[in-house]
Design an enzyme around this catalytic site. Structure first.
Site, PDB file in Angstrom:
ATOM      1  N   LYS A  89      41.099  44.112  37.409  1.00  0.00           N
ATOM      2  CA  LYS A  89      41.858  45.262  36.904  1.00  0.00           C
ATOM      3  C   LYS A  89      43.375  45.024  36.900  1.00  0.00           C
ATOM      4  O   LYS A  89      44.094  45.582  36.091  1.00  0.00           O
ATOM      5  CB  LYS A  89      41.519  46.514  37.706  1.00  0.00           C
ATOM      6  N   GLU A 111      44.121  57.524  35.521  1.00  0.00           N
ATOM      7  CA  GLU A 111      42.934  58.183  36.052  1.00  0.00           C
ATOM      8  C   GLU A 111      42.179  57.128  36.844  1.00  0.00           C
ATOM      9  O   GLU A 111      42.305  55.942  36.588  1.00  0.00           O
ATOM     10  CB  GLU A 111      42.070  58.724  34.917  1.00  0.00           C
ATOM     11  N   SER A 377      33.632  39.793  38.721  1.00  0.00           N
ATOM     12  CA  SER A 377      34.711  40.737  38.412  1.00  0.00           C
ATOM     13  C   SER A 377      35.475  41.226  39.635  1.00  0.00           C
ATOM     14  O   SER A 377      36.656  41.566  39.547  1.00  0.00           O
ATOM     15  CB  SER A 377      34.150  41.935  37.647  1.00  0.00           C
TER      16      SER A 377
END
Ligand SMILES: *Cc1c(COP(=O)(O)O)cnc(C)c1O
Length: 393
Positions: A89, A111, A377
């Protein structure tokens, strides 16, 4: 690029910008500026320097020897779990904070569901000394208390979303409302390849560093930059899009996207969007989403908070519809078993999201010389309490 976005912001039937009129100026400003800004040499230089010195890129491509023996192919792990803050991310958050600065924005909103994207956003705001407000469902704040504390420690304000089901979709609504009220000074950092155009394309480009590095690393390690298979888990789809990006036009590379089946696709507790969903509009784009007969969003379920999303990004909807990528699903139990196996066979505790991708290896058959890349990930530290509860350590 054959599978890329067109000038109107569409991937085949999917994409676009379905937004309230009051958001139009914000989204239009982004649309006009983003390509110019991210292709600028000074942007690229700062982005690449931060990825190297702050995030720790390039992330390694690791040849998993014991997995390779077990599954009868050459299995490679692309190690996004080793990035600063523990997942892919941060690649997107770094890109968007640099973009926001160049747009002259003084305030960031985001968010978050599980809190991973909120932590990545709070991190880059601290890095740049920019005010950060993160919207999070009240229920998610209770479930993910350590990430709430992390965001606060990093200097962000965390605002509970108290409407509706008090989860991610309600946090997204609150963030949209804030953006409408503060169009001039605020940039909204969306955390996956979802939302109105240009977000899906912009986030995919920031995550495409994953496949860019992988091609080079495969060439060095195997003598061929193209593998037979590329695999990743899909929530909104950003790690998968980054992992697929530079392989999309190499049609011989098989792309496999793994969704969360939850307790099973037919149990009513699932997040297997391509299996259960239909075409419609979610979070500003036309895509595939889980919905009732009258078009209300169905609350998804998965043990992994990062895959617990009722839609997929529009580019994934397109890759699914034209059959360029294969979409499959894995249950909670299968993913937990795969997380345990990876821990004990490779010494890597994966995020439960990632464990879904690993679990699908069990259902595949390979030829001996196949090269297979799986996007790891994120790391499993955040999921330890879930693993402990399940296995009773
Ligand atoms: C957020 C998250 C995901 C799911 O998001 P995508 O946009 O589908 O990548 C997957 N894995 C980890 C570790 C995450 O934190």
């Amino acid at each position: 690029m054959k599978y890329g976005v067109n000038e109107q912001g569409y991937y085949g039937d999917f994409g676009g910008a379905y937004i309230p009129e009051m958001l139009y100026p914000n989204v239009e400003e982004l649309r006009q500026q983003y390509n110019k800004i991210i292709n600028d040499d000074s942007f690229k230089a700062e982005y690449n320097k931060l990825l190297r010195d702050y995030v720790g890129r390039p992330s390694p491509l690791y040849h998993a020897k014991r997995y390779s023996e077990k599954y009868g192919a050459n299995i490679f792990f692309k190690r996004e779990d080793l990035n600063h803050t523990g997942s892919h991310k941060i690649n997107n958050a770094i890109g968007q904070i640099l973009l926001a600065q160049r747009l002259g924005k003084k305030r960031i909103i985001a968010e978050t569901g599980a809190g991973q994207h909120g932590v990545a956003t709070a991190t880059v705001c601290a890095l740049k000394g920019i005010e950060c407000v993160v919207y999070m469902g009240e229920i998610d704040m209770e479930r993910q208390a350590p990430n709430v504390a992390r965001m606060k420690m990093l200097g962000a304000t965390v605002v509970p979303a108290t409407s509706g089901s008090k989860t991610l979709k309600d946090a997204t609504n609150e963030a949209m409302r804030d953006w409408i009220a503060n169009p001039v000074d605020t940039h909204y950092i969306i955390g996956s390849v979802v939302g109105p155009y240009p977000y899906p394309d912009m986030v995919a480009k920031f995550q495409s560093i994953i496949s860019q590095e992988t091609k080079k690393q495969l060439l060095e390690q195997t003598g061929n930059e193209l593998p037979q298979y590329v695999m990743a888990c899909v929530g909104g789809g950003s790690n998968a899009m980054g992992m697929f990006y530079h392989f999309l036009d190499d049609e011989g590379v098989k792309l496999i996207a793994v969704e969360a089946a939850g307790k099973g696709v037919n149990t009513g507790h699932s997040a297997a969007t391509t299996f259960l969903g239909r075409e419609g509009v979610l979070h500003g784009s036309r895509t595939i989403l889980m919905q009732t007969d009258d078009g209300q969003v169905v609350e998804p379920y998965s043990i992994s908070a990062g895959l617990d999303y009722p839609g997929i990004g529009p580019q994934h909807a397109h890759l699914f519809k034209v059959n360029r990528a294969k979409y499959v699903s894995i249950t909670d139990d299968e993913s937990l078993q795969a997380g345990l196996l990876c821990s004990q066979m490779e010494g890597i505790i994966p995020a439960i999201e990632t464990a879904h991708a690993l679990a699908y290896l069990e259902k595949m058959t390979f030829e001996k010389n196949d090269n297979v890349v799986i996007c790891i990930s994120g790391r499993g530290d955040k999921d330890l309490s879930t693993y402990i509860k399940h296995f009773g350590f």
